[in-house]
Design an enzyme around this catalytic site. Structure first.
Site, PDB file in Angstrom:
ATOM      1  N   GLY A  12      -6.092  19.058  13.656  1.00 55.56           N
ATOM      2  CA  GLY A  12      -6.100  18.259  14.870  1.00 55.56           C
ATOM      3  C   GLY A  12      -4.833  18.525  15.661  1.00 55.56           C
ATOM      4  O   GLY A  12      -4.227  19.603  15.560  1.00 55.56           O
ATOM      5  N   LYS A 103       0.075   8.083   6.957  1.00 55.91           N
ATOM      6  CA  LYS A 103       0.682   6.784   6.651  1.00 55.91           C
ATOM      7  C   LYS A 103      -0.253   5.872   5.873  1.00 55.91           C
ATOM      8  O   LYS A 103       0.177   5.120   4.997  1.00 55.91           O
ATOM      9  CB  LYS A 103       1.147   6.105   7.930  1.00 55.91           C
ATOM     10  CG  LYS A 103       0.086   6.029   9.008  1.00 55.91           C
ATOM     11  CD  LYS A 103       0.678   5.704  10.355  1.00 55.91           C
ATOM     12  CE  LYS A 103      -0.322   5.939  11.484  1.00 55.91           C
ATOM     13  NZ  LYS A 103      -0.450   7.370  11.816  1.00 55.91           N
ATOM     14  N   LYS A 203       3.304   1.724   8.193  1.00 54.85           N
ATOM     15  CA  LYS A 203       4.649   2.310   8.278  1.00 54.85           C
ATOM     16  C   LYS A 203       5.701   1.348   7.747  1.00 54.85           C
ATOM     17  O   LYS A 203       6.633   1.757   7.039  1.00 54.85           O
ATOM     18  CB  LYS A 203       4.953   2.678   9.739  1.00 54.85           C
ATOM     19  CG  LYS A 203       3.968   3.677  10.356  1.00 54.85           C
ATOM     20  CD  LYS A 203       4.184   3.791  11.855  1.00 54.85           C
ATOM     21  CE  LYS A 203       3.126   4.666  12.505  1.00 54.85           C
ATOM     22  NZ  LYS A 203       3.272   4.717  13.978  1.00 54.85           N
TER      23      LYS A 203
END
Length: 428
Positions: A12, A103, A203
């Site tokens: 991506g 994450k 995160k």
């Protein structure tokens, strides 16, 4: 000169950004050569901004992870489970170090993956999983190893920060600014992960686990997003000298670690209140350091790919360090839910029907809950006859403000849902 052979899963925006860096690595300061020996993605025929046809293609990420030609497996697939998790586990069990920007995977399974990496003597690196181009993972784990950290706070989602900043600056509604953010590429077509606070929470959990030598337990993380914040809230807070930001927080509470993501009201002179647009920032507080703040671009193919390449560069001299920096001799903490007696001042916004006695009912409800008023601001009633009122409370407990919320919601004169946010103490 040493050569590291990469297997890249996921092509991506970030994956293509990494390929671009590899293809022009002569301009970088790498300690050796990087070679791509295999790639995989969901769609082989997709049109991409970099040339990938010359690389060996494998249809299965797990097969790429186990391939003998790969030294380092780079996972850029995304998602906490499924192919990403299987491929990372396969790579580690095959004796390969892993670099990931995922994450969700680290927040949900990082503890188990870190232990697996330790058992197999390989590195698990995830600098790119938090705050993109801001090197906060490495700073917390390595550079601040000599600091007794007691709190980490930050703005960890650029989409939410852009929304709140732009609404206040332009006076436009949440829906209007969200549509603009999607047009500019700051928000996804489905922005739920961002605006719900979940992206920032992943995160925050990672940073808290590193900062406090804690066993990462995402189920204990409290999450609230910005999808309920109105332009009215931003305007009233501004008139009271406050800025509303989606804040990620990790802090020591007794023997445990409290981790949360929620909108906070910050004094205008607070360092985090000054961060606007799509920037990310992290503030680390501890002894004997005091406080340090790191700010930079938190998303996008360039910043994230550069963070991935930074981790790759470390693997020219691998040392199989603990993924979260937790050595065997470290005292380990647990993630816990915040205690009901935790205190703060709060920003409260309500709308009351413009009739006699409404304000008296409001103040009585707050007093009954044990909450006292420091400042009060009342606007004229709108076209529906509802008058917005903003309050700054004195210090009170989470239990008391929770009781106050229930009492305000049940007032006969109340219109809509009251807005309540903790106020961050000024740092100056």
């Amino acid at each position: 000169m040493k050569t590291l052979k990469l297997g890249i899963a996921g092509l991506g925006h970030v994956g293509c950004g990494l390929v671009d860096l590899v293809q022009r690595q002569e301009n970088l300061r790498l300690p050796g050569q990087v070679e791509i020996t295999g790639v995989t993605a969901r769609n082989r025929s997709r049109n991409r901004p970099v040339e990938t046809d010359s690389y060996r293609w494998l249809d299965d990420a797990a097969k790429l992870a186990a391939d003998d030609s790969v030294d380092v497996f780079v996972e850029l697939i995304g998602g906490s489970d499924g192919p990403a998790k299987v491929a990372v586990e396969t790579a580690i069990k095959s004796g390969k170090s892993v670099v990931t920007a995922n994450k969700a995977l680290i927040a949900m399974h990082g503890q188990a993956l870190a232990e697996l990496a330790r058992e197999h003597g390989v590195d698990l690196l995830f600098e790119a999983a938090v705050a993109g181009g801001v090197p906060i993972v490495r700073v917390l784990r390595d550079s601040l190893a000599g600091v007794e950290i007691n709190r980490v706070t930050g703005i960890l989602n650029g989409t939410c920060n852009f929304l709140l900043s732009e609404m206040l600056d332009t006076g436009k509604s949440y829906d209007t600014v969200l549509a603009e953010a999607q047009r500019l590429g700051f928000a996804e077509a489905d922005p739920t992960l961002d605006v719900s606070g979940m992206d920032a929470a992943h995160k925050a959990a990672i940073l808290a686990a590193i900062a406090f030598s804690a066993d990462l337990d995402f189920s204990k993380v409290s999450v609230s997003g910005v999808d309920g914040v109105e332009l009215l809230d931003l305007d009233l807070a501004d008139r009271l000298g406050l800025r509303i930001k989606l804040i990620a927080e990790g802090k020591i509470a007794g023997d445990g670690v409290v981790c949360r993501v929620e909108p906070f009201a910050l004094p205008k002179n607070h360092p985090l209140a000054r961060i606007n647009g799509s920037l990310n920032t992290v503030r680390v507080e501890g002894e004997p350091l005091g406080a340090v703040t790191l700010t930079g671009p938190g998303a996008g193919p360039g910043p994230t790919a550069s963070a991935v390449m930074g981790d790759v560069a470390k693997l020219f001299n691998p040392i199989a360090r603990p993924a979260f920096g937790h050595a065997e001799h470290h005292a380990r903490r647990k993630f816990v839910v915040a205690e009901a007696d935790e205190t703060a001042a709060y920003f409260v916004r309500v709308k009351l029907m413009d009739k006699a006695g409404s304000l008296a009912e409001l103040t009585e409800a707050l007093a009954d809950a044990g909450v006292s008023i420091d400042k009060l601001l009342q606007d004229s009633a709108d076209e529906d006859g509802a008058a917005p009122i903003a309050i700054v409370t004195h210090l009170c407990s989470r239990k008391e403000i929770s009781n106050a919320r229930e009492r305000l919601q049940s007032l006969a004169s109340n219109v809509g849902t009251p807005q309540i946010m903790a106020i961050e103490a000024s740092s100056e």
